[in-house]
Design an enzyme around this catalytic site. Structure first.
Site, PDB file in Angstrom:
ATOM      1  N   THR A 189      37.143  32.635  34.233  1.00  0.00           N
ATOM      2  CA  THR A 189      37.134  33.397  34.347  1.00  0.00           C
ATOM      3  C   THR A 189      36.437  34.564  33.511  1.00  0.00           C
ATOM      4  OG1 THR A 189      38.682  33.726  32.121  1.00  0.00           O
ATOM      5  CG2 THR A 189      39.999  34.132  34.201  1.00  0.00           C
ATOM      6  N   GLU A 334      42.641  34.388  39.810  1.00  0.00           N
ATOM      7  CA  GLU A 334      43.766  34.344  39.186  1.00  0.00           C
ATOM      8  C   GLU A 334      44.329  34.288  40.452  1.00  0.00           C
ATOM      9  OE1 GLU A 334      42.318  35.519  36.558  1.00  0.00           O
ATOM     10  OE2 GLU A 334      42.721  35.712  34.433  1.00  0.00           O
ATOM     11  N   LYS A 442      41.810  57.242  29.959  1.00  0.00           N
ATOM     12  CA  LYS A 442      42.935  58.486  29.072  1.00  0.00           C
ATOM     13  C   LYS A 442      42.947  59.410  28.539  1.00  0.00           C
ATOM     14  CE  LYS A 442      47.187  56.734  28.774  1.00  0.00           C
ATOM     15  NZ  LYS A 442      48.816  55.848  27.780  1.00  0.00           N
ATOM     16  N   TRP A 447      46.398  59.433  33.430  1.00  0.00           N
ATOM     17  CA  TRP A 447      45.066  58.573  33.531  1.00  0.00           C
ATOM     18  C   TRP A 447      43.643  59.289  34.477  1.00  0.00           C
ATOM     19  CZ3 TRP A 447      47.837  53.625  34.865  1.00  0.00           C
ATOM     20  CH2 TRP A 447      48.246  52.322  33.798  1.00  0.00           C
TER      21      TRP A 447
HETATM   22  P1  ADP Z   1      36.119  38.578  36.062  1.00  0.00           P
HETATM   23  O1  ADP Z   1      37.775  39.184  35.589  1.00  0.00           O
HETATM   24  O2  ADP Z   1      36.851  37.834  35.754  1.00  0.00           O
HETATM   25  O3  ADP Z   1      35.292  39.874  36.936  1.00  0.00           O
HETATM   26  P2  ADP Z   1      36.833  38.188  38.758  1.00  0.00           P
HETATM   27  O4  ADP Z   1      36.109  37.539  39.806  1.00  0.00           O
HETATM   28  O5  ADP Z   1      38.178  37.439  38.759  1.00  0.00           O
HETATM   29  O6  ADP Z   1      36.720  38.503  37.670  1.00  0.00           O
HETATM   30  O7  ADP Z   1      37.588  39.424  38.861  1.00  0.00           O
HETATM   31  C1  ADP Z   1      38.979  39.853  39.883  1.00  0.00           C
HETATM   32  C2  ADP Z   1      38.657  41.374  38.963  1.00  0.00           C
HETATM   33  O8  ADP Z   1      37.749  42.135  39.593  1.00  0.00           O
HETATM   34  C3  ADP Z   1      40.027  42.106  39.794  1.00  0.00           C
HETATM   35  O9  ADP Z   1      41.291  42.469  38.635  1.00  0.00           O
HETATM   36  C4  ADP Z   1      39.795  43.587  39.631  1.00  0.00           C
HETATM   37  O10 ADP Z   1      39.574  44.735  38.707  1.00  0.00           O
HETATM   38  C5  ADP Z   1      38.122  43.254  39.952  1.00  0.00           C
HETATM   39  N1  ADP Z   1      38.446  43.631  41.691  1.00  0.00           N
HETATM   40  C6  ADP Z   1      38.367  42.429  43.239  1.00  0.00           C
HETATM   41  N2  ADP Z   1      37.587  43.486  43.712  1.00  0.00           N
HETATM   42  C7  ADP Z   1      37.658  44.547  43.495  1.00  0.00           C
HETATM   43  C8  ADP Z   1      38.554  45.350  44.617  1.00  0.00           C
HETATM   44  N3  ADP Z   1      38.487  45.431  46.374  1.00  0.00           N
HETATM   45  N4  ADP Z   1      38.283  46.547  44.571  1.00  0.00           N
HETATM   46  C9  ADP Z   1      38.716  47.281  43.409  1.00  0.00           C
HETATM   47  N5  ADP Z   1      37.981  46.059  42.175  1.00  0.00           N
HETATM   48  C10 ADP Z   1      38.258  44.670  42.777  1.00  0.00           C
END
Ligand code: ADP
Length: 545
Positions: A189, A334, A442, A447
């Site tokens: 990640t 994940e 917040k 929120w």
């Molecule tokens: P990192 O956590 O390292 O950025 P990831 O690429 O696994 O890596 O990112 C996952 C995160 O990206 C999600 O938990 C979410 O917050 C965000 N995310 C992914 N797709 C979307 C989407 N379509 N809309 C909003 N947020 C998104």
């Protein structure tokens, strides 16, 4: 009583065996890092993957050893996807956009034995080679003619050449069979907080995820598709498309290092691309290029957008002006990564275009295999169809159960994985992400969804990109501060932007202030780095304070 069907482990190699046997003539086209266009068929790709599997064995790579890549989307990377995992080793796709110190940290943590890299990353490898403790072989993913010599080569001990490794072997090789739960690949990640953590996929989880994303209401992958994944193969396995293409016999078009609008557009047209996939920031560049040159897409009809929220203005532009259907999808490293896709239900088909865009701008409904729920502050599941947001928890066979080497302890809560995302669920089961828990604003205990505010700002014609962060407020604790990057040559004032929110959201959600910046920092996967903005504006005094 047991069923009487064959026991066959779900192995990644079976995807390539299928593609070679049943779609052997299908093409994989690459804009090579060397500059030219390269074409091969699945038949050729499979043969080269077998030769590479033998070469890995000859280098001493054993079952479960980690083999890393620092590479763009290319046929050679695809060959490694299958050669490494198929032979029982673990493919570790490193993100080359990370800081060199992080690359070293991750390579050491993964205990990578061999590291393959593209020509582009030669300077990066020169900088880190002496510091990576476990890497025994460095392989440049090119031919002899492109190998560095003299000082440049001396900085990389044990430097090898990809094409020479392949040439040194024949393709008489049978993919081994083993337990489907065996590890296949490893992705870290991006670690916006703390050290990056490894997510270790299995053959079983990968093949199941491949079935799921192929389905008609997911990414709908067919032998008649020509797929151009813009999302990098180092970013959660390009969302599974290199696997799904083989499962379905689809054509693959790899852009290599050419991710600018012009290069992408040319490939879309010459290779008759029907489907693409990438994060919103990539499409901004492409749309700007297409718009500036008065172009249209002649074959592209669908594009998957995820990784961050797709601004509604973007899916509207794709739909209204280019007849391209945006499939908004959500997931994370994940989760292999796909969890939800905003495909319609029957009831949506009769809606007006505007109402349909409303559905499409949500992150979508769960694909089979992923269960999800939204919980309140005490862990109680929130009912669907209310405006209340809560934490998103997921479970399923392609969702992480623990991080590599047990890093960070047990991440699960009663068998569910907390995603760190905050969302609300509509009555039809379409999830809408309002924030990441660490980005939440917040205000007076309530929120405010920063994504909603960014989406509105991005619809303003003068705004290129907008990020909403929390700024300190003496009375409300936090209030929204909007950070705006203008389009080149556009003029707009703070007051105009604030006025633009009127009537679009609850009044108390309106940003208290707007600041203009030349650029919004993007992370290694193209997402806005709000932590950097929060740091930059930590002493910002709001006019309302
Ligand atoms: P990192 O956590 O390292 O950025 P990831 O690429 O696994 O890596 O990112 C996952 C995160 O990206 C999600 O938990 C979410 O917050 C965000 N995310 C992914 N797709 C979307 C989407 N379509 N809309 C909003 N947020 C998104």
């Amino acid at each position: 009583m047991n069923g009487q069907m064959m026991q066959q482990p779900l192995l990644i190699s079976s995807l390539l065996v299928h593609a070679e046997r049943h779609h052997g003539e299908q093409e994989v086209v690459t804009r090579r890092v060397e500059g030219d266009i390269h074409r091969e068929t699945y038949r050729e790709l499979a043969a080269r993957a077998r030769r590479m599997a033998k070469a890995l064995a000859a280098l001493g790579v054993r079952h479960s050893d980690r083999v890393a890549t620092l590479a763009w989307n290319t046929y050679r990377h695809m060959e490694l996807y299958y050669a490494v995992s198929g032979s029982g080793a673990v493919l570790h796709t490193l993100n080359p956009r990370l800081h060199p110190d992080q690359v070293v940290y991750i390579a050491d943590h993964a205990e990578d034995q061999v590291l393959f890299f593209d020509l582009t990353f030669l300077p990066l490898v020169q900088a880190v080679a002496a510091r990576c403790k476990t890497v025994k072989h460095w392989v440049l993913m090119s031919d002899r003619a492109h190998m560095p010599t003299g000082d440049a080569a001396a900085k990389i001990p044990g430097l090898l050449c990809f094409e020479e490794l392949i040439e040194g072997q024949d393709d008489r090789y049978t993919w081994p069979s083993f337990d489907e739960n065996h590890a296949s690949s490893l992705c870290y990640t991006s670690g916006t907080t703390g050290n990056p953590k490894g997510v270790l996929y299995s053959h079983r989880s990968t093949v199941l995820h491949t079935f799921a994303i192929s389905m008609p209401d997911a990414l709908s992958v067919s032998a008649n598709d020509s797929i151009l994944p813009v999302v990098p193969m180092f970013h959660v396995n390009a969302w599974g498309l290199p696997y799904a293409a083989c499962m379905n016999g689809a054509k693959l078009v790899f852009p290599g290092a050419g991710l600018d609008g012009k290069n992408l557009y040319e490939l879309f047209e010459t290779e008759k691309v029907t489907v693409s996939a990438g994060v919103p920031t990539v499409w901004q560049g492409l749309l700007a290029y297409v718009e500036a040159n008065g172009l249209k897409f002649s074959t592209m009809r669908r594009t998957v957008i995820g990784g961050s929220a797709c601004p509604p203005a973007m899916l509207r532009k794709f739909g209204d002006e280019y007849d391209v259907r945006v499939l908004h999808a959500w997931g994370m490293t994940e989760m292999s990564p796909v969890g939800t896709v905003a495909a319609f239900k029957p009831r949506h088909l009769g809606l007006s275009k505007e109402e349909q865009y409303g559905v499409m701008s949500k992150q979508g409904r769960a694909v089979y295999g992923v269960d999800l729920k939204i919980v309140g502050e005490n862990g109680e599941e929130l009912p669907w169809g209310t405006e209340t947001s809560g934490d998103v928890l997921v479970k399923g066979p392609w969702i992480v159960s623990q991080y590599f080497k047990g890093e960070g302890g047990d991440p699960l809560v009663d068998g569910w994985f907390p995603t760190g995302d905050v969302a609300r669920m509509d009555a039809d089961g379409y999830m809408q992400i309002t924030d990441r828990s660490k980005d939440v604003i917040k205000s007076g205990g309530e929120w405010i969804g920063s994504i909603d505010l960014e989406n509105i700002a991005m619809a303003h014609p003068a705004v290129a990109m907008a990020a909403c962060i929390a700024a300190k407020h003496p009375k409300w604790d936090e209030r929204p501060l909007l950070v705006v990057m203008k389009k080149p040559g556009a003029a707009v004032t703070r007051e105009e932007i604030i006025g633009f929110f009127e009537g679009k959201i609850a009044k108390w959600w309106t940003p208290d202030d707007v600041v203009f910046v030349d650029a919004i920092p993007l992370g290694a996967t193209g997402k806005m780095q709000k932590n950097k903005l929060r740091e930059l504006f930590k002493d910002h005094v709001l006019p309302t304070a």
